[in-house]
Design a protein around this motif. Structure first.
Motif, mmCIF file in Angstrom:
data_model
loop_
_atom_site.group_PDB
_atom_site.id
_atom_site.type_symbol
_atom_site.label_atom_id
_atom_site.label_comp_id
_atom_site.label_asym_id
_atom_site.label_seq_id
_atom_site.Cartn_x
_atom_site.Cartn_y
_atom_site.Cartn_z
ATOM 1 N N ILE A 65 6.950 -5.373 -7.235
ATOM 2 C CA ILE A 65 5.517 -5.101 -7.394
ATOM 3 C C ILE A 65 4.919 -6.096 -8.382
ATOM 4 O O ILE A 65 5.519 -6.427 -9.405
ATOM 5 C CB ILE A 65 5.301 -3.661 -7.894
ATOM 6 N N ALA A 66 3.722 -6.575 -8.076
ATOM 7 C CA ALA A 66 2.968 -7.423 -8.993
ATOM 8 C C ALA A 66 1.848 -6.571 -9.605
ATOM 9 O O ALA A 66 2.127 -5.602 -10.292
ATOM 10 C CB ALA A 66 2.444 -8.647 -8.257
ATOM 11 N N SER A 67 0.590 -6.861 -9.336
ATOM 12 C CA SER A 67 -0.496 -6.046 -9.880
ATOM 13 C C SER A 67 -0.927 -4.992 -8.862
ATOM 14 O O SER A 67 -0.664 -5.111 -7.666
ATOM 15 C CB SER A 67 -1.687 -6.918 -10.289
ATOM 16 N N SER A 68 -1.594 -3.961 -9.350
ATOM 17 C CA SER A 68 -2.070 -2.900 -8.460
ATOM 18 C C SER A 68 -3.363 -2.322 -9.008
ATOM 19 O O SER A 68 -3.734 -2.553 -10.166
ATOM 20 C CB SER A 68 -1.013 -1.791 -8.313
ATOM 21 N N ARG A 118 0.845 -1.191 0.000
ATOM 22 C CA ARG A 118 0.000 0.000 0.000
ATOM 23 C C ARG A 118 0.880 1.239 0.000
ATOM 24 O O ARG A 118 2.013 1.228 0.504
ATOM 25 C CB ARG A 118 -0.932 0.006 1.209
ATOM 26 N N ALA A 119 0.343 2.319 -0.582
ATOM 27 C CA ALA A 119 1.101 3.564 -0.677
ATOM 28 C C ALA A 119 0.143 4.742 -0.640
ATOM 29 O O ALA A 119 -1.076 4.585 -0.735
ATOM 30 C CB ALA A 119 1.919 3.584 -1.966
ATOM 31 N N ALA A 120 0.696 5.937 -0.511
ATOM 32 C CA ALA A 120 -0.116 7.154 -0.499
ATOM 33 C C ALA A 120 -0.335 7.694 -1.904
ATOM 34 O O ALA A 120 -1.121 8.622 -2.104
ATOM 35 C CB ALA A 120 0.567 8.219 0.367
ATOM 36 N N SER A 121 0.355 7.134 -2.876
ATOM 37 C CA SER A 121 0.260 7.571 -4.279
ATOM 38 C C SER A 121 0.124 6.333 -5.161
ATOM 39 O O SER A 121 0.267 5.202 -4.679
ATOM 40 C CB SER A 121 1.524 8.358 -4.666
ATOM 41 N N ALA A 162 -3.503 0.447 -3.866
ATOM 42 C CA ALA A 162 -3.299 -0.865 -3.255
ATOM 43 C C ALA A 162 -2.742 -1.806 -4.313
ATOM 44 O O ALA A 162 -2.984 -1.627 -5.514
ATOM 45 C CB ALA A 162 -4.611 -1.417 -2.702
ATOM 46 N N GLY A 163 -1.982 -2.782 -3.870
ATOM 47 C CA GLY A 163 -1.418 -3.713 -4.823
ATOM 48 C C GLY A 163 -0.956 -4.986 -4.150
ATOM 49 O O GLY A 163 -1.148 -5.206 -2.953
ATOM 50 N N VAL A 172 6.415 2.693 0.871
ATOM 51 C CA VAL A 172 5.299 1.757 0.801
ATOM 52 C C VAL A 172 5.216 0.971 2.099
ATOM 53 O O VAL A 172 6.199 0.860 2.841
ATOM 54 C CB VAL A 172 5.429 0.779 -0.388
ATOM 55 N N ASP A 173 4.039 0.456 2.383
ATOM 56 C CA ASP A 173 3.824 -0.430 3.521
ATOM 57 C C ASP A 173 3.475 -1.814 3.007
ATOM 58 O O ASP A 173 2.750 -1.957 2.005
ATOM 59 C CB ASP A 173 2.682 0.087 4.400
ATOM 60 N N LEU A 174 3.964 -2.821 3.682
ATOM 61 C CA LEU A 174 3.654 -4.203 3.355
ATOM 62 C C LEU A 174 2.786 -4.803 4.449
ATOM 63 O O LEU A 174 2.971 -4.508 5.624
ATOM 64 C CB LEU A 174 4.947 -5.016 3.207
ATOM 65 N N GLU A 175 1.848 -5.636 4.033
ATOM 66 C CA GLU A 175 0.891 -6.201 4.992
ATOM 67 C C GLU A 175 0.522 -7.610 4.563
ATOM 68 O O GLU A 175 0.211 -7.850 3.386
ATOM 69 C CB GLU A 175 -0.360 -5.307 5.028
ATOM 70 N N ILE A 176 0.542 -8.521 5.494
ATOM 71 C CA ILE A 176 0.119 -9.889 5.218
ATOM 72 C C ILE A 176 -1.410 -9.943 5.205
ATOM 73 O O ILE A 176 -2.060 -9.394 6.095
ATOM 74 C CB ILE A 176 0.692 -10.846 6.274
ATOM 75 N N PRO A 177 -2.018 -10.574 4.179
ATOM 76 C CA PRO A 177 -3.490 -10.643 4.120
ATOM 77 C C PRO A 177 -4.093 -11.283 5.371
ATOM 78 O O PRO A 177 -3.480 -12.162 5.998
ATOM 79 C CB PRO A 177 -3.750 -11.508 2.881
#
Length: 292
Positions: free
Chosen positions: A238-241, A216-219, A246-247, A273-278
């Motif tokens: 990065i994969a899809s976004s 996730r990002a602010a832009s 969000a991506g 960017v921030d990374l987060e586990i689903p």
């Protein structure tokens, strides 16, 4: 009244596997257990290389003794050719079904009232329903708003669901790296299949360090392939976004956790960017060694 959404997925196509030996033929090749599918149900799985890499991932529907396989349209010819390698004397017919279309519907508890194969998406309840319809079917149903493929992608990305050939390249990722083990795509209690030894070893040893997770990002997020770095060190790509910043990203969990614990920002082309586990994932960030 809140409407659901329904979208045609023109990048997807359908292959049928049928015949006297169809079930046993597929059961000996693919990662999921097709033998337990009830008529009208769907399952998620893949076909691997002997080295355990994903060659194709797909959704398979059981219908009247036949298996209809929903997979990327661009991969159909290679998929049929690959299955043909293993056919030998099996009494099975494998063919593309060009007069079918694939669709997805979500946001309603009731399935859309359309003629065709409709089943809950086997990967995650929040994904809604998966549909195989005739080519000339109108993608319209009461209680559902018709939307485009991009809206479906935003939906699956928001849930953290990767898709083969988009979020990972066929022939390069192990099932654990593409989260197939988390999404019902691998049956660890079934008989042998191609690549099983490698997949079982990764499962029992817990050696999957690379996973697909949220970014996730602010832009707006840079396009697929952009590198995520922590200082000089690459931690993922990065994969899809989607348009809402969000991506999905393929991430080395150990490297990302080490950077965060050390206070090193994660950047993509200079953007934080921030990374987060689903939320549905059963894996977690690895424990990093304490620093003095």
């Amino acid at each position: 009244m809140i409407q659901g959404r329904i979208a045609a997925l023109p990048r997807r196509g359908v292959v049928v596997v049928k015949g006297e030996d169809a079930e046993s033929f597929l059961a000996g090749l693919v990662t999921n257990d097709v033998t337990i599918l009830a008529d009208g149900a769907a399952g998620y799985g893949g076909l691997l290389s002997p080295q355990g890499k994903i060659l194709f991932d797909f959704i398979v529907f059981r219908s009247g003794g036949e298996d209809l396989i929903d997979l990327p349209k661009a991969a159909i010819a290679d998929f049929i050719k690959r299955l043909g390698f293993y056919k030998l004397r099996a009494k099975v017919d494998i063919a593309a079904l060009p007069y079918r279309q694939v669709a997805a519907a979500w946001g309603q508890s009731e399935a859309p009232a359309l003629a065709g194969l409709i089943a809950p998406d086997p990967r995650l309840p929040g994904l809604g329903y998966r549909l195989i319809l005739s080519e000339d079917s109108t993608i319209e149903a009461a209680g559902y708003e018709s939307v485009d493929e991009a809206a479906y992608d935003a939906h699956r990305i928001g849930l953290g669901i990767p898709e083969g050939s988009i979020d990972f390249a066929f022939g390069e990722a192990f099932p654990h790296e593409a989260d197939m083990d988390q999404l019902g795509g691998v049956a660890f209690d079934k008989g042998c299949y191609i690549g099983q030894e490698v997949v079982s070893r990764m499962e029992h040893r817990g050696t999957a360090r690379r996973r697909i997770i949220h970014v996730r990002a602010a832009s707006p997020i840079p396009p697929a392939g952009a590198e995520i770095v922590a200082g000089e060190k690459p931690v993922g790509t990065i994969a899809s976004s989607s348009a809402d910043h969000a991506g999905l990203a393929v991430v080395r969990l150990d490297r990302a956790k080490e950077a965060v614990d050390a206070g090193v920002p994660l950047l993509v082309r200079g953007m934080p960017v921030d990374l987060e586990i689903p939320a549905w994932a059963k894996f977690d960030w690895p424990v990093t060694a304490a620093r003095d």
